[in-house]
Write a protein that holds these residues in place. Structure first.
Motif, PDB file in Angstrom:
ATOM      1  N   UNK A  21     -44.663 -21.422  16.492  1.00 14.17           N
ATOM      2  CA  UNK A  21     -44.859 -21.883  17.863  1.00 14.17           C
ATOM      3  C   UNK A  21     -44.373 -20.820  18.843  1.00 14.17           C
ATOM      4  N   UNK A  22     -43.219 -20.193  18.565  1.00 13.23           N
ATOM      5  CA  UNK A  22     -42.693 -19.151  19.452  1.00 13.23           C
ATOM      6  C   UNK A  22     -43.652 -17.962  19.521  1.00 13.23           C
ATOM      7  N   UNK A  23     -44.147 -17.529  18.364  1.00 12.96           N
ATOM      8  CA  UNK A  23     -45.057 -16.375  18.335  1.00 12.96           C
ATOM      9  C   UNK A  23     -46.338 -16.681  19.109  1.00 12.96           C
ATOM     10  N   UNK A  24     -46.902 -17.870  18.907  1.00 16.32           N
ATOM     11  CA  UNK A  24     -48.165 -18.230  19.582  1.00 16.32           C
ATOM     12  C   UNK A  24     -47.984 -18.314  21.093  1.00 16.32           C
ATOM     13  N   UNK A  25     -46.815 -18.702  21.538  1.00 18.04           N
ATOM     14  CA  UNK A  25     -46.603 -18.917  22.971  1.00 18.04           C
ATOM     15  C   UNK A  25     -46.043 -17.692  23.684  1.00 18.04           C
ATOM     16  N   UNK A  26     -45.387 -16.770  22.952  1.00 17.42           N
ATOM     17  CA  UNK A  26     -44.681 -15.671  23.608  1.00 17.42           C
ATOM     18  C   UNK A  26     -45.307 -14.301  23.382  1.00 17.42           C
ATOM     19  N   UNK A  75     -41.497  -7.408  14.304  1.00 15.92           N
ATOM     20  CA  UNK A  75     -41.821  -8.150  15.537  1.00 15.92           C
ATOM     21  C   UNK A  75     -41.808  -9.660  15.274  1.00 15.92           C
ATOM     22  N   UNK A  76     -42.327 -10.072  14.129  1.00 16.77           N
ATOM     23  CA  UNK A  76     -42.339 -11.496  13.772  1.00 16.77           C
ATOM     24  C   UNK A  76     -40.919 -12.038  13.699  1.00 16.77           C
ATOM     25  N   UNK A  77     -40.027 -11.287  13.054  1.00 17.29           N
ATOM     26  CA  UNK A  77     -38.632 -11.740  12.944  1.00 17.29           C
ATOM     27  C   UNK A  77     -37.967 -11.782  14.318  1.00 17.29           C
TER      28      UNK A  77
END
Length: 498
Positions: free
Chosen positions: A417-422, A463-465
Motif C-alpha cells: 500500500x505504501x509503495x502504490x501510494x508514495x 527502494x522497496x525496503x
C-alpha cells in the motif's frame, strides 16, 4: 394441422358445412370466442354464435353456431357452420382432433431429430421450447444427465442440483417419500410433482424399458404457463426415449458396478452403507473431468472402458458435465487422461481437469470431489489456457472466494500500500518484488527474467525496503508479501482491487 385438412376430418363424422379453399393456414387449437379476450390468434379456430359473428369484421377462422348451417354456408368461404344441438360433441371432438395431430407432429419431429443427429441433449432443448418450460432428464438415482439451455432452469432447488451435478442424499430421501413418486416408479403417465419446498409447478414422467425404470423427465413451469396438452406430450417424449435409448444409445443410461454405485452414493453424501468387502487404495485423490455441455463428453460405458486401459485401479462415475474419477494418488497420468478424452470426443472438447488433495478414508470422497470441482471453477477463471488444476495450487483462491472481500483486501501487506501510494515507479517496483519472491529471492534469476542488470535489481529492492519500511531478509515478511500478491491477483480479476 391445415385448416382444410381439419374440415375434411370433422365433416366425416359431424353435420357441418362450408367451402374451405384455404390450403395454407395452420390451426393448432380451438376456443370459444370471447369479445373481451383480444388480441386473437390466427392459429386458433374460434367457435362463435351467429349473432356474434354477424358483428365481426376480421379475417379470423370461425365455426359459426347457427340454426340453419347448410343455408348459412351458401356463398361463404373458409367458414364452418354447425347446428346448435351438436355443439358440445363437435367442440370436444375438434379439440381431440388437434391434440392427436399435435401429438403426432411432435412425435414425428422428435424421431426425425434423433434419426438425423442421435443427440438426446438437443432433443431435451427443443422439447423444452415446445413445452414452454424447463426440462431435466435424470436416471433412477437422480443423477442429472441432461437439462435444457433453451429455457434455463430457474427453480432454486433444481438450479442448485444442476450446479452440483447431482441431487444430494437428503434431497433424494425426501423426494422418494412423496406418494406421487412411488406412483411414478410403476406408471409412465405424466403426474404433477409440485411441493411446498420448491413451489414452481412441476410435472414428471417415467422412462421404462421392459418394465424396468430407466429414468425420469421433469418439466418445470418456471415463469410461463405449461399447457395441459404439453404436459401430456411429456409422456410421448418419455415413450420415445424408452424406445430410442436401449436400441441406439444404451451407453446413455448404463448400469453401475458395485464400486461405481458405492462411489456415487458417497459422492451425494450417503456414507451410511459402505460395503465392507470393497478395497480402496491407502492414499487416494479425486479427479473431476469437466467439459462444457456442448463438448460432447464421451458416454459413460465408453469412458470407463478406456479408463480401465489407462489405469486398471481407477474407477469413475458420471457427473452432470463430466466424470468423477477416484484412483491411487499418483497412478494416473493427467495429460494422458486428457489425451484419451480428446480422442473420444473427436478432438472437439475443451476439457479441464481438477485434482483434489490426497485423502485416505473413502468417506471423504464428497469433500475431495468439492475440492477438485472448485479447483476447476477457479482455475478456468485465472488460468483459462491451462487444462489441469490442482486444489493445492488454488486453495488460497477458494479461501478468498468464501470470505468477505473487504477482509481479504485488509490482508495485503502495508508495504505494498505504501509503495502504490508514495512511489511514481510503483508498478515496476512491485513487478520486481513479485518476480524476486517467485524466484526464491534470487537477484540473478530476477535480473534474467526481467532482462535487467543485477545492480538495477538491487537498486529497486533497496527502494522497496526504503519506501515500504520492511526488511526482505525477514521470512515472515516475505511470506506475507507472497500472500499479498495472490490476493491482488484474485481481487483484480473481479475488479475489486481499489
Amino acid at each position: 394441422m391445415k385448416f382444410q385438412e381439419f374440415y375434411r376430418i370433422v365433416s366425416e363424422t359431424h353435420r357441418c358445412f362450408g367451402t374451405i379453399t384455404d390450403e395454407e393456414t395452420e390451426i393448432n387449437d380451438v376456443a370459444f370466442f370471447d369479445a373481451n379476450a383480444a388480441p386473437y390468434s390466427d392459429s386458433i379456430l374460434y367457435f362463435v354464435y351467429s349473432e356474434q359473428y354477424a358483428k365481426r369484421e376480421d379475417d379470423l377462422h370461425y365455426v359459426v353456431i347457427c340454426s340453419e348451417p347448410e343455408k348459412e354456408a351458401e356463398g361463404t368461404e373458409n367458414i364452418i357452420f354447425t347446428p346448435r344441438e351438436t355443439l358440445g360433441r363437435f367442440f370436444n371432438d375438434a379439440r381431440k382432433t388437434f391434440e392427436r395431430s399435435q401429438k403426432q407432429d411432435y412425435y414425428d419431429s422428435v424421431m426425425q431429430q434423433l434419426q438425423e443427429t442421435g443427440d438426446i441433449d438437443a432433443v431435451i432443448d427443443s422439447s423444452a421450447l415446445f413445452f414452454g418450460g424447463s426440462l431435466i432428464l435424470c436416471d433412477p438415482r437422480y443423477r442429472i444427465l441432461a437439462y435444457s439451455d433453451s429455457i434455463p432452469v430457474t427453480d432454486s432447488i433444481w438450479k442448485e442440483n444442476i450446479e452440483k451435478g447431482f441431487c444430494d442424499y437428503g434431497f433424494i430421501q425426501e423426494v422418494r417419500a412423496m406418494e406421487v413418486i412411488r406412483l411414478l416408479r410403476v406408471s409412465n403417465q405424466t403426474l404433477e410433482v409440485t411441493c411446498s419446498a420448491s413451489p414452481m409447478r412441476k410435472y414428471c414422467s417415467s422412462i421404462f424399458y421392459k418394465g424396468n425404470l430407466m429414468g425420469f423427465l421433469l418439466l418445470i413451469e418456471n415463469d410461463g404457463t405449461v399447457g395441459v396438452n404439453n404436459t401430456e406430450l411429456l409422456s410421448t417424449l418419455s415413450g420415445i426415449l424408452s424406445y430410442w435409448i436401449p436400441r441406439y444409445a444404451a451407453n446413455y443410461l448404463p448400469m453401475l458396478e458395485t464400486y461405481q454405485e458405492t462411489l456415487y452414493q458417497l459422492l451425494i453424501g450417503n456414507n451410511q452403507n459402505v460395503p465392507g468387502d470393497l478395497v480402496f487404495p491407502p492414499v487416494m485423490s479425486v479427479r473431476f473431468l469437466y467439459g462444457r455441455k456442448q463438448d460432447r463428453i464421451p458416454a459413460e460405458a465408453v469412458f470407463q472402458e478406456q479408463l480401465r486401459i489407462l489405469n486398471p485401479a481407477a474407477y469413475s462415475v458420471r457427473y452432470s458435465e463430466g466424470f468423477v474419477i477416484i484412483s491411487p494418488e499418483f497412478e494416473i497420468d493427467d495429460l494422458a487422461l486428457l489425451e484419451m478424452c480428446d480422442k473420444l470426443s473427436g478432438g472437439k472438447a475443451q476439457i479441464k481437469l481438477g485434482v483434489s488433495n490426497p485423502f485416505s478414508d473413502i468417506r471423504e470422497i464428497h469433500s475431495a470431489f468439492l475440492e477438485a470441482k472448485k479447483a476447476v471453477e477457479i482455475g478456468r477463471v485465472f488460468a483459462p489456457d491451462e487444462a489441469v488444476f490442482r486444489y493445492e495450487e488454488w486453495n488460497l483462491y477458494h479461501l478468498f472466494k468464501a470470505s468477505d472481500k473487504r477482509e481479504v483486501y485488509s490482508l495485503i501487506h502495508p508495504a505494498i500500500v505504501r509503495i502504490k501510494s508514495q512511489s511514481p515507479d510503483a508498478d515496476p517496483l512491485l513487478q520486481t518484488l513479485s518476480v524476486f519472491l517467485d524466484t526464491g529471492e534470487s537477484i540473478k534469476n530476477t535480473a534474467d527474467m526481467l532482462y535487467m542488470h543485477r545492480n538495477s535489481i538491487q537498486y529497486r529492492l533497496n527502494r522497496i525496503e526504503e519506501i515500504g519500511k520492511i526488511h526482505l531478509n525477514d521470512p515472515q515478511t516475505r511470506f506475507h508479501l507472497r500472500i499479498s500478491f495472490v490476493i491482488m491477483k484474485y481481487l483484480s480479476k473481479y475488479d475489486l482491487l481499489t
